[in-house]
Motif scaffolding. Structure first.
Motif, PDB file in Angstrom:
ATOM      1  N   ASP A  45       0.871  -1.176   0.000  1.00  0.00           N
ATOM      2  CA  ASP A  45       0.000   0.000   0.000  1.00  0.00           C
ATOM      3  C   ASP A  45       0.910   1.228   0.000  1.00  0.00           C
ATOM      4  OD1 ASP A  45      -1.712   2.094   0.428  1.00  0.00           O
ATOM      5  OD2 ASP A  45      -2.652   1.239   2.213  1.00  0.00           O
ATOM      6  N   GLY A  82       0.062   4.280  -0.453  1.00  0.00           N
ATOM      7  CA  GLY A  82      -0.577   5.485   0.059  1.00  0.00           C
ATOM      8  C   GLY A  82      -0.641   6.610  -0.954  1.00  0.00           C
ATOM      9  N   ASP A  83      -0.150   7.801  -0.560  1.00  0.00           N
ATOM     10  CA  ASP A  83      -0.246   8.992  -1.399  1.00  0.00           C
ATOM     11  C   ASP A  83       0.573   8.894  -2.681  1.00  0.00           C
ATOM     12  OD1 ASP A  83      -1.775   9.976   0.665  1.00  0.00           O
ATOM     13  OD2 ASP A  83      -0.234  11.334   1.441  1.00  0.00           O
ATOM     14  N   PRO A 123       3.712   7.652   2.710  1.00  0.00           N
ATOM     15  CA  PRO A 123       2.740   8.563   3.339  1.00  0.00           C
ATOM     16  C   PRO A 123       1.307   8.097   3.083  1.00  0.00           C
ATOM     17  CG  PRO A 123       3.737   9.549   1.378  1.00  0.00           C
ATOM     18  CD  PRO A 123       4.498   8.303   1.653  1.00  0.00           C
ATOM     19  N   GLY A 124       0.609   7.828   4.177  1.00  0.00           N
ATOM     20  CA  GLY A 124      -0.751   7.314   4.057  1.00  0.00           C
ATOM     21  C   GLY A 124      -0.811   5.837   3.741  1.00  0.00           C
ATOM     22  N   GLY A 125       0.331   5.165   3.712  1.00  0.00           N
ATOM     23  CA  GLY A 125       0.379   3.746   3.370  1.00  0.00           C
ATOM     24  C   GLY A 125       1.173   2.938   4.381  1.00  0.00           C
TER      25      GLY A 125
END
Length: 201
Positions: free
Chosen positions: A83, A85-86, A114-116
């Motif tokens: 994942d 993310g961003d 980031p975000g993952g």
């Protein structure tokens, strides 16, 4: 542990262009030919089982081999792609402009997506998944694992006792095969990133 054939999915429209991550990108026509060629080559080996990431590009790559060998493709979520993310869905030229991406490429252990996911968490799930799969088979059984470049790099670097910071030093091409065996606690990389191109593109 069994002998793992670690196989990256075939070509998609995203390969070398966009960080696909968990975007469910299908194979291109060439990617499907790569999968057929893999089936021709690998069906000559006494493969006991086939496991795949649930993502369609991995399953599509595994299916011709499963049909040739009359085996089921066992879906395993621990083999799914990172994942990101961003970063997911961005072109690589866009990513190169980001300081966080450049830091990740230099040392994947230093920063999470980031975000993952963080790479230590990815490594943990991949290794647990492979050890669980391995527990169902005998030494020298051959098991085909269809997954993603990042996931295969995690497997290889972990079992060869390489630090997480070395993750991006291992190259894994689409439709490539890497053979990894672990006997008596000692890992041996029998082959890395072998490709079997189709006759025509």
């Amino acid at each position: 542990m069994p002998i793992f054939l670690l196989i990256r999915h075939g070509q998609t429209d995203y390969v070398n262009e966009v960080l696909a991550g968990r975007i469910n990108a299908p194979l291109t026509d060439y990617g499907r030919r790569q999968a057929q060629r893999l089936a021709e080559v690998l069906s000559q080996q006494p493969i006991r089982a086939i496991y795949s990431s649930p993502m369609c590009r991995a399953v599509e790559t595994a299916q011709p081999l499963a049909e040739a060998m009359h085996l089921f493709v066992e879906m395993d979520p621990t083999l799914t792609q990172v994942d990101f993310g961003d970063w997911q869905g961005l072109h690589f030229d866009e990513l190169q402009e980001r300081e966080d991406w450049r830091a990740f490429k230099q040392d994947p252990s230093s920063i999470g997506c980031p975000g993952g996911e963080r790479m230590d968490a990815v490594r943990h799930r991949v290794v647990l998944g492979l050890e669980r799969i391995a527990s169902s088979y005998e030494d020298e059984d051959i098991v085909a694992i269809f997954s993603h470049g990042s996931i295969i790099r995690h497997a290889i670097t972990f079992f060869l006792d390489m630090p997480l910071s070395a993750l991006n030093r291992v190259r894994i091409d689409p439709a490539s095969v890497s053979e990894l065996s672990v006997m008596n606690g000692t890992a041996c990389l029998q082959s890395l990133n072998r490709s079997f191109p189709p006759d025509t593109e």
